[in-house]
Design a protein around this motif. Structure first.
Motif, PDB file in Angstrom:
ATOM      1  N   ILE A  36       0.813  -1.208   0.000  1.00  0.00           N
ATOM      2  CA  ILE A  36       0.000   0.000   0.000  1.00  0.00           C
ATOM      3  C   ILE A  36       0.851   1.265   0.000  1.00  0.00           C
ATOM      4  O   ILE A  36       0.479   2.278  -0.598  1.00  0.00           O
ATOM      5  N   THR A  37       2.007   1.187   0.636  1.00  0.00           N
ATOM      6  CA  THR A  37       2.901   2.348   0.686  1.00  0.00           C
ATOM      7  C   THR A  37       3.387   2.707  -0.702  1.00  0.00           C
ATOM      8  O   THR A  37       3.423   3.880  -1.085  1.00  0.00           O
ATOM      9  N   ALA A  40       0.523   4.278  -2.724  1.00  0.00           N
ATOM     10  CA  ALA A  40       0.269   5.648  -2.264  1.00  0.00           C
ATOM     11  C   ALA A  40       1.328   6.598  -2.804  1.00  0.00           C
ATOM     12  O   ALA A  40       1.018   7.713  -3.244  1.00  0.00           O
ATOM     13  N   GLU A  47      -1.639   6.940   2.525  1.00  0.00           N
ATOM     14  CA  GLU A  47      -2.126   5.567   2.640  1.00  0.00           C
ATOM     15  C   GLU A  47      -3.603   5.512   3.044  1.00  0.00           C
ATOM     16  O   GLU A  47      -4.357   4.680   2.512  1.00  0.00           O
TER      17      GLU A  47
END
Length: 284
Positions: A36-37, A40, A47
């Motif tokens: 997810i990082t 993002a 995030e």
């Protein structure tokens, strides 16, 4: 597949969520392989924004969204996204049209939520009468639904004329059920009729894309989020998805009503077959 659903909902997303959507559409395979990082950072958002994006699409969070995306990419069949061309051979058409239809149904299977189907069955099983509304291509789906559901023992009818279903909707009351069907969800006549039905106290089950005017009128929405391209053949596979949902509801209602009811349905089918045999021998 999920990517088609994202494209369909682009205009309804917030500015920051749209950035996430575009990042996913630009590199879906990379999205599956990263965390997810990384997504993002790629979308230039936080995030929590990625999580909000996933929830806007109907998923619990990043991990469920990522799983569904991976499943969609794994199941996608070659040729499904290719448009039929003027110089296509028959073999090309078979591959493209069948692959597109199979992909649509696989996507439906992966995203159709069983809990929504069960809620719809609960509504339909206690309804005094069931009405199906649809227009254009969706009108054929409504007519097919009426054909399947009238054997349920519940008074059932389908309306495809906007003036007629507006009058019918105004007459619906508490204990009645309306199933409104639309492949785009923005038909003003259907939306008005759904509103009239809700005003009278009827339950309104909507089969349509999420985030549409008709979806907003539902007491229960079964979202069918499919992409609509400029390709005129797209509605063929889209209609299949709606017909399958109708089949699921019709079979589910028959099963939910118990073995005695199923026996009555079998007797009715047997009587129809006997009539067909008598008619064939008469004209033969």
């Amino acid at each position: 597949m999920l990517l088609d659903s994202i494209r369909t909902q682009l205009d309804s997303l917030s500015k920051s969520e749209r950035k996430v959507a575009l990042a996913v559409l630009a590199a879906p395979s990379a999205t599956v392989s990263q965390n997810i990082t990384a997504l993002a950072r790629s979308a230039q958002v936080s995030e929590p924004t990625v999580v909000r994006f996933c929830r806007t699409l109907g998923y619990d969070g990043w991990h469920e969204f990522k799983l569904k995306l991976a499943q969609g990419l794994a199941l996608a069949l070659p040729g499904a996204s290719e448009q039929p061309a003027q110089d296509d051979l028959a073999a090309d058409l078979v591959n493209k049209i069948c692959s597109r239809s199979i992909n649509t149904l696989l996507d439906l299977r992966n995203n159709l939520k069983p809990e929504l189907i069960q809620k719809a069955l609960d509504i339909l099983s206690r309804a005094n009468k069931i009405e199906f509304y649809g227009q254009g291509t969706s009108g054929f789906v409504a007519a097919d639904a009426q054909h399947k559901f009238f054997r349920s023992g519940v008074p059932t009818v389908a309306y495809t004329d906007p003036a007629i279903h507006a009058i019918a909707a105004a007459l619906l009351r508490e204990g009645d059920a309306l199933v409104a069907i639309s492949q785009r969800g923005n038909n003003p006549s259907l939306t008005r009729s759904a509103k009239l039905a809700r005003r009278g106290g009827a339950e309104v089950i909507v089969l349509a894309p999420s985030g549409t005017p008709l979806a907003d009128m539902a007491s229960l929405l079964i979202p069918i989020d499919l992409v609509f391209a400029t390709d005129p053949y797209t509605p063929i596979s889209a209609r299949l998805a709606y017909l399958v949902v109708i089949d699921v509801l019709a079979v589910g209602l028959a099963l939910q009503r118990g073995p005695e009811f199923r026996k009555k349905m079998q007797n009715a089918q047997k009587a129809l077959q006997e009539f067909d045999l008598q008619f064939d021998s008469f004209i033969g």
